[in-house]
Design an enzyme around this catalytic site. Structure first.
Site, PDB file in Angstrom:
ATOM      1  N   THR A  42      22.151  11.352 123.270  1.00  0.00           N
ATOM      2  CA  THR A  42      20.901  10.942 122.655  1.00  0.00           C
ATOM      3  C   THR A  42      21.203  10.573 121.206  1.00  0.00           C
ATOM      4  O   THR A  42      22.028  11.204 120.558  1.00  0.00           O
ATOM      5  CB  THR A  42      19.786  12.012 122.785  1.00  0.00           C
ATOM      6  OG1 THR A  42      18.531  11.384 122.513  1.00  0.00           O
ATOM      7  CG2 THR A  42      19.972  13.185 121.848  1.00  0.00           C
ATOM      8  N   CYS A  48      13.449  14.900 114.956  1.00  0.00           N
ATOM      9  CA  CYS A  48      13.429  15.362 116.347  1.00  0.00           C
ATOM     10  C   CYS A  48      14.531  16.407 116.556  1.00  0.00           C
ATOM     11  O   CYS A  48      15.491  16.453 115.798  1.00  0.00           O
ATOM     12  CB  CYS A  48      13.691  14.205 117.308  1.00  0.00           C
ATOM     13  SG  CYS A  48      12.441  12.924 117.270  1.00  0.00           S
ATOM     14  N   HIS A  65      15.252  15.763 124.137  1.00  0.00           N
ATOM     15  CA  HIS A  65      15.083  15.149 122.804  1.00  0.00           C
ATOM     16  C   HIS A  65      13.585  15.187 122.497  1.00  0.00           C
ATOM     17  O   HIS A  65      12.841  14.294 122.900  1.00  0.00           O
ATOM     18  CB  HIS A  65      15.608  13.708 122.840  1.00  0.00           C
ATOM     19  CG  HIS A  65      15.527  12.983 121.522  1.00  0.00           C
ATOM     20  ND1 HIS A  65      16.393  11.972 121.176  1.00  0.00           N
ATOM     21  CD2 HIS A  65      14.697  13.103 120.467  1.00  0.00           C
ATOM     22  CE1 HIS A  65      16.089  11.499 119.962  1.00  0.00           C
ATOM     23  NE2 HIS A  65      15.046  12.168 119.515  1.00  0.00           N
TER      24      HIS A  65
END
Lengths: 175, 399
Positions: A42, A48, A65
């Protein structure tokens, strides 16, 4: 040709049909489970948080994520449990168990949650705190973390359970 | 006519699923992993489309639609991308036309399957017609004359290459317009946002004309921002693209990409509130900053460059939102600039996160501004609050 309605729901975009040795990309508000030797990646983690869970005895792994800490009491996100840390971790654990992992054996690595901007009142650190809280409640130990600071990160979750975290300045470390 | 932005969200979901089916089909055909990076839906007027397509060559397939949807749908690849597509296919360039037809047909089929499910009726497709078209000729017949088309664009990411394709759908009046326009989406239908029809859907239905007006406003804002760059840097500027789209917010970071970016972000206060980000790729940021400084800075993106970019951001943002307040009849101000220098998607993610607390989809105005001479490019992303924007647009039609 004709396209008829059917009741079959499409499989979620978790990339679980990716052949072994491939790459599974996890988008924002997304999660994926791998059972073979795929690398789960990711990118562009800012505020995040990425939560990587692995059951080392079966090799079943999963990566989340998540964008925001709490899914409860919100009016969005029904479609995407991975949007929130709490609903995301819960869903990821359930999917890992469905894929053959045992929740008792899971260990966690956490990355991201940077404090990117003053404008957005510390959503990064709150994401990390929520992840720690949820994992603790689920009895899953956090073995390593690369969190906080003001730097974006990209992660690769390797088949052997290592989490390679690359920061925006190019610095790379393996958790 | 009125467009329910929530229903537009549901359409977007369908487009996303269609794009996923297309990606799956391409993966099978090519043996290369492909994933959907971004899908966006927009309502584009004939005038905007003609402008956007000037000088572009497209290759693709078109089909006629009968049954649950009536009208025409077109799937187009940019001609420049077709080589990339063909290089992925086993037969290579020799497969050309048939491969494009096959891929287009599968992708459109997947796309329409989603719609058939959503509408609960069958949709018949005429056999695909292959085309190579210059400019706006790619669009379904009648697109330029009427209200425009519903445009669904997706970008597929392969390990080795990026592929973009667009699906343009021009449905005749009928079920589709009833669905998207004026009526709320059936709550129980797959793909509909949970409870979209129930909780004050009226607050998200906006007159189509206001949406067009706002799109023009956004375009003018981009031009103002570009003019302000020109004034501050002495570089000639042009607006390359300016679009108002409705996208899943979670896709926005991927759209910005993982290259390092530098720029400024702002919070907008008023109606609509929201965020605005001005992002340059690193090298462009350094060049623009240098053009504003009396002497070469010690560090390309150090303190001096940061100040220059903040100042530039300030005037660009003022230029960009200038006119919104007048047209919308509201007052909009912006915060001081905050400098960002990081992976592009990481820099924008906190803004997206903040907005995502209230909405899963959002309007995104993205404008690409280029400078001549010193080659630089920046992207402006405006992310207004969906409900507040809908409210302002609704008022716009009453005045």
């Amino acid at each position: 040709m004709s396209h008829h309605p059917s009741s079959r729901e499409r499989a979620p975009r978790d990339g679980s049909d990716t052949p072994d040795g491939g790459r599974i990309k996890v988008g924002v508000s997304d999660l994926a489970v791998a059972t073979g030797d795929e690398t789960v990646t990711t990118s562009g983690l800012g505020s995040c948080v990425a939560v990587a869970l692995v059951d080392r005895s079966t090799g079943v792994r999963g990566l989340l994520h998540a964008m925001l800490p709490n899914g409860t009491g919100t009016d969005t996100g029904i479609e995407r449990p991975g949007k929130y840390v709490d609903t995301g971790i819960e869903t990821l654990i359930a999917e890992l168990e469905a894929a053959g992992a045992s929740a008792d054996r899971l260990e966690a690595r956490v990355a991201g949650g940077a404090e990117m901007l003053d404008l957005t009142d510390a959503v990064g650190p709150r994401n990390v705190a929520r992840a720690e809280q949820c994992l603790d409640a689920a009895g899953i130990p956090v073995v390593e973390r690369a969190v906080g600071d003001g730097v974006g990160r990209t992660v690769r979750f390797m088949a052997d359970g290592r989490l390679v975290v690359r920061a925006a300045d190019g610095f790379e470390r393996t958790l | 006519m009125r467009v329910d932005v929530r229903a537009l969200g549901a359409c977007n979901r369908l487009a996303e699923r269609g794009a996923e089916q297309a990606a799956g089909a391409l993966t099978d055909l090519t043996g290369t992993d492909l994933s959907v990076e971004v899908t966006g839906a927009s309502v584009a007027s004939g005038e905007d489309l003609a402008e956007a397509f000037a000088g572009r060559e497209s290759i693709g397939v078109s089909v006629g639609l009968r049954g649950g949807l009536e009208g025409e749908a077109v799937l187009a690849f940019d001609a420049g991308n077709v080589d990339a597509l063909l290089s992925l296919l086993p037969g290579g360039a020799s497969m050309g036309r048939s491969a494009v037809s096959e891929v287009g047909n599968i992708a459109l089929g997947g796309f329409l399957d989603g719609w058939a499910n959503y509408l609960g009726t069958a949709i018949d497709m005429t056999p695909p017609r292959y085309f190579e078209a210059d400019g706006a000729a790619v669009l379904p017949d009648g697109a330029l004359a009427g209200d425009g088309v519903f445009l669904f664009e997706s970008r597929l990411d392969a390990t080795t290459t990026d592929l973009d394709f667009s699906i343009y759908m021009l449905p005749d009046s009928g079920k589709f317009r009833d669905l998207v326009v004026g009526k709320t989406a059936p709550a129980a239908a797959p793909g509909a946002e949970g409870g979209a029809g129930n909780d004050g859907a009226g607050s998200t239905a906006v007159p189509y004309e206001s949406l067009s007006t706002f799109a023009s406003l956004a375009k003018r804002g981009s031009a103002n921002a570009a003019d302000n760059i020109a004034m501050m840097t002495g570089l000639d500027t042009t607006v390359d693209v300016s679009r108002l789209r409705f996208v899943p917010l979670a896709d926005v970071p991927a759209e910005v990409g993982v290259e390092p970016h530098a720029g400024t972000v702002f919070e907008l206060q008023g109606e609509p509130s929201g965020y605005l980000a001005i992002l340059f790729e690193e090298e462009s940021a350094a060049k623009v900053a240098a053009s504003m400084l009396p002497s070469e800075p010690d560090e390309p993106l150090g303190g001096m460059a940061e100040n220059a970019l903040c100042e530039l951001g300030n005037v660009m943002t003022s230029g960009f939102i200038d006119g919104w307040a007048n047209v919308l009849g509201t007052s909009i101000t912006h915060s001081p600039p905050e400098f960002v220098h990081d992976i592009g998607s990481a820099a924008i993610s906190p803004l997206v996160a903040k907005l995502s607390r209230r909405q899963d989809y959002g309007f995104v105005i993205d404008a690409a501004i280029q400078t001549e001479g010193v080659q630089t490019r920046c992207d402006v992303y405006a992310l207004p609050d969906e409900r507040e924007l809908a409210r302002a647009l609704d008022r716009l039609s009453e005045s």
